[in-house]
Design a protein around this motif. Structure first.
Motif, mmCIF file in Angstrom:
data_model
loop_
_atom_site.group_PDB
_atom_site.id
_atom_site.type_symbol
_atom_site.label_atom_id
_atom_site.label_comp_id
_atom_site.label_asym_id
_atom_site.label_seq_id
_atom_site.Cartn_x
_atom_site.Cartn_y
_atom_site.Cartn_z
ATOM 1 N N TYR A 157 27.943 42.770 48.648
ATOM 2 C CA TYR A 157 28.568 42.081 49.594
ATOM 3 C C TYR A 157 29.144 43.057 51.081
ATOM 4 N N SER A 158 28.391 44.025 50.877
ATOM 5 C CA SER A 158 28.871 45.180 51.945
ATOM 6 C C SER A 158 30.464 45.389 52.187
ATOM 7 N N ALA A 159 30.918 45.644 50.886
ATOM 8 C CA ALA A 159 32.453 45.372 50.997
ATOM 9 C C ALA A 159 32.742 46.755 51.717
ATOM 10 N N GLU A 160 33.992 46.538 52.332
ATOM 11 C CA GLU A 160 34.628 47.992 53.062
ATOM 12 C C GLU A 160 35.974 48.151 52.349
ATOM 13 N N ASP A 161 36.439 49.269 52.697
ATOM 14 C CA ASP A 161 37.935 49.687 52.412
ATOM 15 C C ASP A 161 38.155 49.659 50.893
ATOM 16 N N VAL A 162 37.094 50.136 50.074
ATOM 17 C CA VAL A 162 37.321 50.388 48.550
ATOM 18 C C VAL A 162 38.402 51.122 48.323
ATOM 19 N N LYS A 163 39.372 50.840 47.840
ATOM 20 C CA LYS A 163 40.424 51.639 47.513
ATOM 21 C C LYS A 163 40.946 51.553 45.812
ATOM 22 N N VAL A 164 40.663 52.615 45.059
ATOM 23 C CA VAL A 164 41.173 52.505 43.876
ATOM 24 C C VAL A 164 42.663 52.930 43.719
ATOM 25 N N GLN A 165 43.407 52.157 43.479
ATOM 26 C CA GLN A 165 44.834 52.365 43.635
ATOM 27 C C GLN A 165 45.294 53.070 42.345
ATOM 28 N N GLY B 273 42.200 51.275 36.776
ATOM 29 C CA GLY B 273 41.984 49.989 36.373
ATOM 30 C C GLY B 273 42.344 48.976 37.495
ATOM 31 N N LEU B 274 42.693 49.456 38.601
ATOM 32 C CA LEU B 274 43.069 48.396 39.526
ATOM 33 C C LEU B 274 42.252 49.061 41.052
ATOM 34 N N ALA B 275 41.652 48.120 41.556
ATOM 35 C CA ALA B 275 40.903 48.437 42.776
ATOM 36 C C ALA B 275 41.102 47.337 43.744
ATOM 37 N N PHE B 276 41.018 47.441 45.028
ATOM 38 C CA PHE B 276 40.838 46.647 46.035
ATOM 39 C C PHE B 276 39.686 46.751 46.840
ATOM 40 N N VAL B 277 39.130 45.625 47.193
ATOM 41 C CA VAL B 277 38.185 45.666 48.081
ATOM 42 C C VAL B 277 38.306 44.693 49.183
ATOM 43 N N THR B 278 37.556 44.985 50.234
ATOM 44 C CA THR B 278 37.536 43.993 51.428
ATOM 45 C C THR B 278 36.333 43.638 51.757
ATOM 46 N N VAL B 279 36.013 42.066 51.738
ATOM 47 C CA VAL B 279 34.695 41.682 52.099
ATOM 48 C C VAL B 279 34.931 40.633 53.237
ATOM 49 N N ASN B 280 33.714 40.318 53.800
ATOM 50 C CA ASN B 280 33.769 39.315 54.924
ATOM 51 C C ASN B 280 34.225 37.986 54.299
ATOM 52 N N VAL C 220 40.086 43.655 39.916
ATOM 53 C CA VAL C 220 39.471 44.094 41.289
ATOM 54 C C VAL C 220 40.337 42.911 41.984
ATOM 55 N N GLY C 221 40.704 43.451 43.212
ATOM 56 C CA GLY C 221 41.505 42.530 43.927
ATOM 57 C C GLY C 221 40.460 42.402 45.347
ATOM 58 N N VAL C 222 39.792 41.129 45.404
ATOM 59 C CA VAL C 222 38.813 40.811 46.480
ATOM 60 C C VAL C 222 39.749 40.349 47.870
ATOM 61 N N LYS C 223 39.748 41.278 49.041
ATOM 62 C CA LYS C 223 40.654 40.728 49.769
ATOM 63 C C LYS C 223 39.456 40.260 50.947
ATOM 64 N N THR C 224 40.082 39.312 51.862
ATOM 65 C CA THR C 224 39.446 39.309 52.892
ATOM 66 C C THR C 224 40.271 38.639 54.059
ATOM 67 N N LEU C 225 39.651 38.994 55.324
ATOM 68 C CA LEU C 225 40.758 38.666 56.735
ATOM 69 C C LEU C 225 40.095 37.452 57.278
ATOM 70 N N ILE C 226 41.068 36.835 57.613
ATOM 71 C CA ILE C 226 40.726 35.561 58.527
ATOM 72 C C ILE C 226 41.871 35.420 59.639
ATOM 73 N N ASN C 227 41.317 34.702 60.471
ATOM 74 C CA ASN C 227 42.048 34.840 61.934
ATOM 75 C C ASN C 227 43.270 34.023 61.679
ATOM 76 N N ARG C 228 44.104 34.480 62.404
ATOM 77 C CA ARG C 228 45.689 33.751 62.259
ATOM 78 C C ARG C 228 45.741 32.474 63.268
ATOM 79 N N ASP C 229 44.910 32.207 64.212
ATOM 80 C CA ASP C 229 44.757 31.220 64.989
ATOM 81 C C ASP C 229 43.868 30.108 64.049
ATOM 82 N N ASN C 230 44.457 29.135 63.908
ATOM 83 C CA ASN C 230 43.639 27.983 63.209
ATOM 84 C C ASN C 230 43.264 28.516 62.037
ATOM 85 N N PRO C 231 43.847 29.035 60.903
ATOM 86 C CA PRO C 231 43.328 29.614 59.876
ATOM 87 C C PRO C 231 42.864 28.748 58.954
#
Lengths: 240, 591, 305, 186, 398
Positions: free
Chosen positions: D12-20, D23-30, D79-90
């Motif tokens: 998923y071409s995840a970015e910003d992979v961080k193992v906090q 046993g706990l990691a956060f990734v950001t995907v599209n 695993v925390g899967v994060k994604t960023l969405i636009n703030r206008d008309n989210p």
């Protein structure tokens, strides 16, 4: 409220927030509850207002105490038989179970819990009130038979308490309903609550617990305050 | 079987018989109590209160004084949540919670009170929540130690021995500040101390410098030798070490190179009008006035008697405490704002008269450059010196007499300066220190800073306080030593200077040279008698000044040590006030 | 003896029953409190409650039946009292036999339902859904209780060949062994079990359960109406106990005996109710239709043949 | 843990992979593949326990950050899967079909942040506030204290003093605070 | 679309359709159904919430949970508060077992600021003690409370009395009865007072007696069995589907306990095994909780025996008035009396948190699960089902 109604309400809400017309007249009343004119079978036109039936629209009236010794005697009975509504409006209600159980046992002081507002004459506002609950509290309070008393627990009812900056909770209870006794604490201990009941008894016996009449006297003022914060005022002005 | 439950019927009820008078646990967080005598009204309780339940209010019977704001916390029980964070952070440990918990009232407006002041019946309760002990602190209790050269390394040279904080140290020290602001009120210049300490935490030195220059144009100097009245009243210091505000100020100033000053303070180009102001003396007061007057758009001319600017800061304070290059840094910046300075110009009465006609206003800050003598027998010997003269000579690089044994009379900071300077000189010359300082005041009463005394002792000087000089014994025209007698008390009941001696308890200090350091006096000979008559005198023979340091002769302003002192920070404050005063005066005159 | 004297004694008896009902209620609440480990209400609390209730200033109404509901309920209790011999004196027209007559057992059975029906009407007009729900449950359970109870009554009636409560009491005089409890054990056990349902204690008190529904039929009643209902309830409780005392436990020859016996009879339902949770309505109906109904039939069968 | 993170990065071409922590990691995907990643983690990697769904308002970036936090009960990892969405008309694809409780979260987010989840059941119903007419209350630009003070009138009669200012007023009355600088262009 | 990215097809047959409606679509005007509200003013509702029931006779055909009556906007309020000010606010998110919130907010800040290693040993044991005491007082209400839903008030009376004794111990230890505000970032706020262990042991003996009594009163009670058995059954398949945790999951045989799975504090040094049962109905859940009551008493004894006699209670931390935590995020969970309880915490480098989000077990239990379990249940059982899921409204709406 059905889903359809909810959708309607929410769409109304969003529309308002989008256009940001804060001064426009807002209506949270469901379409079928709105005041309107209908054609009667005989062809005449009549006005209906489903929310207001005959009794609901009636203002509360001041009920004068009886004369002298009779009222004193009745007040003594009232003071020794306080029936509390079992409506835990906030976190202070966690201290109600200890009161009705062996440790503190408030039955011996003549205080009992009742499940319905019709049968209770004391209302414990156990701490903070969200606007959503306040709406129910007003409804419930108005349904209680007079003379009725309100005990307010904790900081939250006095000046907002911990939630002074919360968008959801009110700051001062006495703006919306009259309060007889305040008990400080966050939350007050059961012992303090008992002391509050003792104070209430004192007041009743002295004939000073006439806040229900005060509510009737300043009805318009209280209503104005209530309506100011309950944005979706979709109930009658007075619920008996 | 569920019926076994009925066996409980023979047991006695477990109900508390009298719940209305039940005592809560010893640690219970009930209602507040405040020891108002301990409390200094610092307001940390207000700052930590998440419910904004605490207000600071003035209270009858408690006066504002240095180190006590005169305010006391007033608690709103319509807000409080009894978390006791206010108790845990209380800098004086005066606030506590008792274990009283019942307060029933019909009027909601009653639930506000000033603990310890308003009558409440729970104050006599001993139990209740107090700050947990030990090792439970909301802010650092111990000062970050300043790195100093050890006594062996510093004793034989005049290099600066206090090294200054590193960034980590400074931030750590700055972190201890509780931002109460008691120091601001106490500081004569009202520096924004918590604000500039905050800039250290945020590592924003430019902002810090701006804040410093708002009220103090001599941060490098003040950061080293300020008498730090702020630290004496620091609320953190009540139960721990006070914040080292002085070193933090120095840290900010040290971080910014002088080339950047103009840019940071936005003074590459400043407005100049056509008003002219003369300033006598380039000490802290004079420089400060010059700085602020320049910013206000006035043309300033300073008349300095000596070769270099700085006054007592340069000529009174030894180099190991205040290196000359740091004085230059501050002074040069002020001079670069277009301040004209005339060195080696001794203003006499005649010239002073001319100033009156040449300039729109005159500010005098000539300082205390005349030493006071003890006037004991033998004090007119040529080897009896005034400390102020010696210090000036050391700074000017003149050769001075360095004997093997020297006795200094005096217990103030200047005495310590000369003591330590002489100790250094002795060490350089002889390799050993035989300097002794004695004072009228006892060890506890000595006006010198404690650290000065300690450091002087580290460097080998002997401090022997509590003796009154009687006579300097002179044998064959040479000083033999100093006779002293024990002092019983220095001040009488009215706190007036009136020493009492125990004549039987005597001592003799060997010395080849005696230095007197018991105070200085101004030299105001340049003021003509005619003018003197016009000047109104206040109590204790000082000229009466208004709040802008303006004398009764409206074009004449005064400040610095001749007014109050001796103290750098007071001088700076005077300068600041006078600058505003002069500006107002000229502005009104123009109208 | 004139009619007026009789009427006076009836009123006096009603007063005694009412006060004894209040005192008994308070006593049992105190006993319950003691098992829980606390003191409980003062003995005089019910009188205070009554006073307080009738001194309520607000009166609201939902209509005529709403008024009449509590009156019906009170009528049920008073009716039970009127036709129930209280103290056996040997004289069928005695002062404390009230207006007992041949066939009053049937009338008493009717009066037991009467109060409930009145409640149903009043609560129904109260308009609260919980009232309606509670009264529906109450009627369903009441029917389930009545069936074994009626069978046992019938059995006793057949046994003594009379529908007069007075005569049944009279037949039981002369020693404990003459009590129906021993002469007709099946009917007695049926009554003892069905009594639990009639008394309205746990496990058969879903009607006015505050947890499951609000407080059942009484949800909308307040003030004077509630006072009425409480008084009626107290009278009903005593009278039910008197009924079972008369039918099974040999009646009473003095007021003291009556008080002791009703106390013990009432205690039985408290004894069970204290330690058992309540049944759902279908569960309680099932329960009554099992053992008590069977025993009732047995009692009839035994005396019919 | 790392294995799964590698896979997720690849797929998923995840970015910003961080193992906090262990046993706990956060990734950001599209945004487009976020729910696919969640589905994949649930069905193929054993992350079958849906812990929570949350949203952070990064108002300075103009983004809402949605988080799907998944737990694997076997390996005890999150695993925390994060994604960023636009703030206008989210708006975000609804995931209510994945777990039964997801629609509740989506309903809450709709109310609290105004993020729409088209197709999610009851998403337009009120959740916690009733008759709300202001901007969604959990957004950063909503000032709760201001709102409270305007709406609920705090009890009057309180005043406080700043120790520094008060001391200066008491100890050095009438003293000028600072010299106002005159600017060049005057 | 999915294939493009994945190369696999999710098994959609397992899923409900994407347009599925939650709850039945009923024609209320048919007069076949009636709408009744349970709450918010209703003695049968836990806390202050409401269930909107559509009933057909005595049977529930549709249920909707309404929350928000206790909404205070904690998550918004904490965003306005310093890190140290967070804990008095956070604990009020759940009044039944507030200590869990204290622990979570303290641990989140410690983890993100890197002070989690600095927490003193003694503080960790004291934290564990207060957490277990909180669990105990919760169970003392919860276990007999289940009987209370069926009108077995006696057990509640005893239980709440004993809970009060535990609250007295809390008062001694922490200085407050209900909102203890004891666990603070960096440590705790007080050592054990003198004689605490002895008094605690006295209370635990009373509780031992209570445990046996409640077993006789509830679990040997035929009426209780009749009502509780087979009611509101949770199957193991439902556990992941609904996100069921804690005793509700253990009641149907799914052994999940954060204390065992991811031991925090010193739970790995204690000897215990979370109880389970296989039936998944109300009786099984209550039975599991009863066993847990025994276990919690045992754990408290273990903790008091194993904890050190004295030590530091708080780590040396930066000045709380301007404590800044660098940008980061974390999720911390613990096992509360109701199950997995977690907090998602985001910091942005300032002295106040960016976002705090609480995951209360009731959030899933009381909405998605409760609404589904209620369908087909008797109206008289609604309250019992709600309590058996350990619904706690303030942690839903916060």
């Amino acid at each position: 409220m059905s889903e359809k109604d909810m959708n309607y309400k929410v769409s109304q809400m969003l529309k308002r927030s989008e256009t940001n017309v804060s001064n426009a007249k807002k209506s949270f009343v469901r379409p079928e509850d709105e005041e309107r004119e209908v054609v009667a079978p005989d062809g005449s036109i009549m006005k209906v207002n489903p929310i207001y039936d005959y009794f609901s629209g009636k203002r509360p009236e001041e009920e004068k105490p009886k004369n002298g010794i009779v009222e004193k005697f009745l007040n003594w009975a009232r003071a020794e038989s306080i029936w509390v509504l079992g409506f835990g409006t906030g976190c202070g209600s966690i201290e109600i179970p200890p009161l009705v159980t062996p440790r503190f046992d408030m039955f011996r002081f003549g205080v009992q819990m009742r499940p319905t507002p019709r049968q209770s004459n004391a209302f414990i506002i156990s701490g903070y009130l969200s606007v959503k609950t306040l709406k129910r509290v007003i409804r419930t309070y108005e349904q209680m038979p007079s003379p009725k008393y309100i005990l307010a627990l904790g900081s939250c009812t006095i000046n907002g308490g911990m939630y002074y900056d919360s968008y959801s909770t009110i700051n001062r209870l006495d703006k919306y309903i009259p309060v007889d006794v305040y008990i400080a604490g966050c939350m007050p201990r059961p012992e303090a609550l008992l002391a509050g009941f003792m104070k209430l008894k004192e007041l009743i016996k002295a004939g000073k617990a006439e806040k229900a009449n005060e509510y009737a006297r300043n009805f318009d003022e209280y209503k104005a305050n209530q309506k100011k914060i309950i944005k979706d005022w979709n109930m009658p002005d007075y619920n008996w | 079987m569920p019926f076994t439950a009925w066996s409980k019927i023979v047991k006695d009820p477990v109900t508390i018989k009298d719940p209305l008078n039940r005592e809560a646990a010893p640690r219970y967080r009930g209602f507040h109590d405040n020891d108002v005598d301990e409390c200094i009204g610092c307001g940390t309780c207000e700052a930590i209160c998440e419910n904004e339940a605490i207000d600071l209010v003035p209270v009858d019977g408690i006066e504002t004084k240095d180190g006590d704001s005169g305010l006391r916390p007033k608690i709103d029980y319509g807000r409080c949540c009894w978390c006791a964070l206010c108790v845990d952070i209380c800098t004086t440990n005066s606030l506590r919670l008792t274990n009283e918990y019942t307060w029933v009232d019909t009027d909601p407006d009653n639930f506000r009170f000033v603990p310890g002041v308003d009558e409440k019946d729970w104050y006599e309760k001993e139990d209740g929540w107090r700050k947990p002990v030990p090792n439970y602190h909301f802010y650092g209790q111990e000062r970050v130690e300043m790195e100093e050269l050890p006594a062996e390394a510093r004793g034989d040279s005049f290099i600066e021995f206090v090294k200054g904080y590193s960034k980590d140290q400074a931030q750590q020290e700055a972190d201890r500040c509780v931002e109460c602001g008691i120091c601001i009120g106490t500081c004569p210049a009202h520096m924004g101390i918590p604000e500039y300490i905050k800039t250290i935490r945020n590592d924003d030195m430019e902002e810090g410098l701006k804040i410093l220059y708002d009220t103090n144009p001599l941060p490098e100097i003040c950061g080293r030798i300020c008498t730090h009245k702020c630290e004496d009243v620091c609320s953190v210091g009540i139960n721990g070490d006070p914040l080292s505000i002085r070193w933090l100020k120095r840290y900010i100033a040290d971080q910014v190179p002088s080339e950047q000053y103009h840019e940071i303070l936005d003074t590459q180009k400043i407005f100049k009008g056509d008003t002219k102001i003369a300033i006598l003396g380039s000490g802290p007061a004079g420089l400060s006035t010059a700085y602020y007057l320049s910013l206000l758009g006035h043309n300033v001319t300073i008349f300095e008697k000596l070769e270099k600017a700085g006054g007592m800061m340069r000529y009174g304070i030894p180099e190991y405490r205040l290196p000359y290059d740091q004085i230059d840094k501050d002074v040069d910046y002020i001079l670069s704002l277009g301040v004209e300075i005339k060195y080696n110009t001794d203003v006499d009465a005649k010239m002073f008269k001319k100033l009156e006609s040449d300039f729109d206003a005159v500010f005098i800050s000539t300082g205390l450059h005349a030493g006071r003598s003890t006037r004991i027998p033998g004090s007119d010997h040529k080897h009896v010196f005034q400390s102020i003269d010696l210090l000036r000579q050391i700074t000017a690089g003149e050769e001075i007499m360095v004997p093997e044994k020297v006795v200094i009379i005096g217990g103030g900071n200047v005495a310590m300066d000369i003591t330590r300077s002489m100790a250094r000189l002795q060490k350089i010359k002889y390799g050993k220190v035989q300097t002794l300082a004695t004072s009228l005041e006892s060890e506890e009463e000595m006006p010198a800073d404690r650290e000065e005394v300690v450091e002087a002792r580290e460097e080998g000087a002997i401090i022997d306080p509590g003796w009154g000089p009687k006579e300097i014994e002179i044998v064959d025209g040479k000083i033999k030593g100093l006779h002293v007698v024990k002092v019983l008390s220095v001040f009488d009941e009215d706190h007036r200077f009136n020493p009492k001696f125990d004549e039987d308890n005597k001592k003799f200090f060997d010395a080849d040279m005696v230095v007197e350091s018991i105070g200085q006096a101004p030299d105001l000979s340049y003021i003509s008698d005619e003018l003197k008559e016009k000047l109104e005198l206040g109590p204790r023979g000082r000229y009466l000044l208004n709040e802008y340091n303006q004398t009764s002769v409206e074009w004449l302003f005064a400040g610095g040590d001749i007014v109050v002192g001796p103290d750098v920070i007071h001088g700076i404050a005077d300068g600041h006030k006078a600058a505003v005063g002069i500006d107002n005066f000229l502005h009104n005159k123009k109208k | 003896m004139t009619v007026y004297v009789k009427f006076g004694y009836t009123l006096l008896g009603l007063l005694i029953v009412l006060n004894w009902g209040f005192l008994m209620g308070a006593t049992f609440r105190k006993i319950g409190a003691r098992v829980a480990g606390r003191y409980g209400i003062p003995f005089y609390q019910p009188w205070l409650n009554l006073l307080k209730n009738i001194s309520t200033r607000t009166t609201i109404t939902h209509g005529v039946m709403y008024y009449i509901g509590p009156v019906f309920r009170l009528t049920g209790g008073v009716g039970l009292f009127l036709f129930m011999p209280m103290v056996f004196t040997g004289d069928p027209a005695g002062l404390w036999t009230n207006y007992s007559f041949e066939g009053d057992l049937i009338l008493i059975l009717y009066f037991q339902v009467f109060g409930m029906l009145g409640m149903a009407l009043g609560a129904g007009q109260g308009g609260h859904p919980y009232s309606a729900m509670g009264i529906a449950r109450g009627l369903a359970q009441h029917a389930a209780v009545e069936l074994p109870l009626t069978l046992a009554f019938l059995s006793i009636a057949i046994q003594y060949d009379t529908f007069s409560v007075y005569k049944i009491v009279e037949a039981q005089q002369g020693g404990m062994m003459n009590w129906v409890l021993f002469t007709n054990p099946f009917a007695a056990v049926t009554i003892i079990l069905a009594m639990l349902g009639a008394m309205g204690h746990s496990p058969f008190n879903l009607v006015k359960a505050p947890n499951e529904i609000l407080i059942g039929p009484a949800t909308e009643f307040e003030g004077t109406y509630l006072g009425f209902m409480q008084s009626a309830g107290s009278i009903l409780h005593v009278m039910e106990a008197v009924l079972f005392m008369n039918l099974v436990f040999g009646g009473a020859t003095s007021w003291i005996e009556l008080i002791v016996k009703t106390f013990l009879i009432y205690f039985w339902s408290v004894f069970v109710g204290m330690v058992f949770p309540r049944f759902k309505i279908e569960q309680s109906v099932t329960w009554f239709f099992k053992v008590p109904l069977l025993l009732g039939f047995l009692a009839i069968i035994i005396y019919s043949f | 843990m790392n294995e799964i993170l590698d896979k997720i990065k690849q797929k998923y071409s995840a970015e910003d992979v961080k193992v906090q922590r262990t046993g706990l990691a956060f990734v950001t995907v599209n945004k487009d593949v976020a729910l696919d990643a969640v589905t994949w983690l649930r069905d193929y990697e054993g992350y079958s326990h849906f812990v929570m769904m949350s949203c952070v308002d990064w108002i300075e970036d103009g983004k809402f950050q949605l988080l799907y936090l998944l737990h694997n009960p076997v390996t005890k990892t999150d695993v925390g899967v994060k994604t960023l969405i636009n703030r206008d008309n989210p708006a975000m694809t609804s995931g209510h079909h994945l777990w039964k409780q997801v629609w509740t979260y989506q309903r809450e987010l709709k109310e609290a942040f105004g993020i729409d989840f088209p197709g999610s059941p009851r998403v337009d119903e009120n959740f916690v506030v009733e008759g709300w007419v202001d901007i969604p209350h959990m957004r950063r630009d909503f000032n709760t204290k201001e709102y409270s003070e305007e709406t609920y009138f705090p009890r009057p009669g309180r005043e406080t003093h700043d120790p520094a200012t008060y001391m200066r007023e008491q100890l050095y009355p009438n003293q000028p605070v600072t010299a106002k600088r005159k600017d060049n262009d005057k | 679309m999915i294939n493009k990215f994945l190369g696999f097809e999710p098994d959609k047959s397992k899923l409900p359709s994407a347009t599925a409606k939650i709850g039945a679509d009923l024609d209320l005007s048919s007069h076949k159904y009636q709408k009744i509200w349970l709450g918010p003013n209703h003695p049968g509702v836990t806390g202050n919430m409401a269930i909107e029931l559509t009933v057909e006779g005595n049977t529930v055909v549709n249920a909707k949970t309404h929350v928000g009556y206790l909404h205070r906007g904690f998550e918004k309020l904490i965003e306005r508060r310093l890190y140290v000010q967070g804990f008095p606010t956070s604990i009020r998110m759940c009044v039944a077992e507030p200590d869990t919130n204290e622990y979570l907010i303290a641990t989140c800040t410690e983890q993100l600021s890197g002070y989690d290693k600095a927490v003193p040993e003694m503080a960790k044991w004291l934290r564990m003690l207060s957490l277990e005491m909180a669990r105990l007082q919760g169970l003392l209400r919860g276990v007999p409370g289940q009987g209370g839903t069926f009108a077995l008030g006696l057990g509640v009376q005893w239980g709440v009395y004993l809970r009060d004794l535990i609250l007295d111990r809390f008062e001694e230890l922490t200085g407050a009865r209900v909102y203890h505000m004891y666990i603070i970032p960096g440590g705790v706020r007080g050592l054990l007072p003198d004689g605490f262990k002895e008094r605690m042991e006295d209370n635990l003996m009373d509780i031992d007696d209570f445990i046996i009594r409640i077993r006789k009163l509830m679990f040997h009670n035929s009426v209780f069995k009749t009502r509780a058995k087979g009611l509101a059954r949770i199957t193991p398949e439902m556990v992941d589907k609904y996100g069921i945790v804690g005793t509700n999951a253990r009641g149907c045989g799914v052994k999940r306990d954060v204390r065992k799975d991811e031991p925090y504090l010193h739970y790995d040094k204690l000897d215990f095994d979370p109880p389970t049962d296989s039936d998944g109905d109300i009786y099984a859940r209550t039975w599991v909780r009863w066993q847990e009551l025994i276990q919690t008493v045992d754990l408290i004894r273990q903790i008091m025996a194993k904890m050190p006699a004295k030590g530091d209670i708080k780590a040396q931390m930066p000045n709380v008035l301007h404590w800044q935590i660098p940008k980061g995020e974390t999720y911390v969970r613990l096992e509360s009396g109701r199950g997995e309880y977690g907090m998602y915490y985001v910091t942005d480098g300032t002295d106040k948190p960016r976002r705090v989000n609480l995951r209360g077990p009731s959030y899933t239990h009381a909405i998605a699960l409760l609404e589904d379990l209620l369908v087909g249940a008797d109206v008289a059982d609604v309250h019992a089902i709600m309590v058996s899921l350990q619904t706690c409204p303030p942690e839903i709406e916060r």
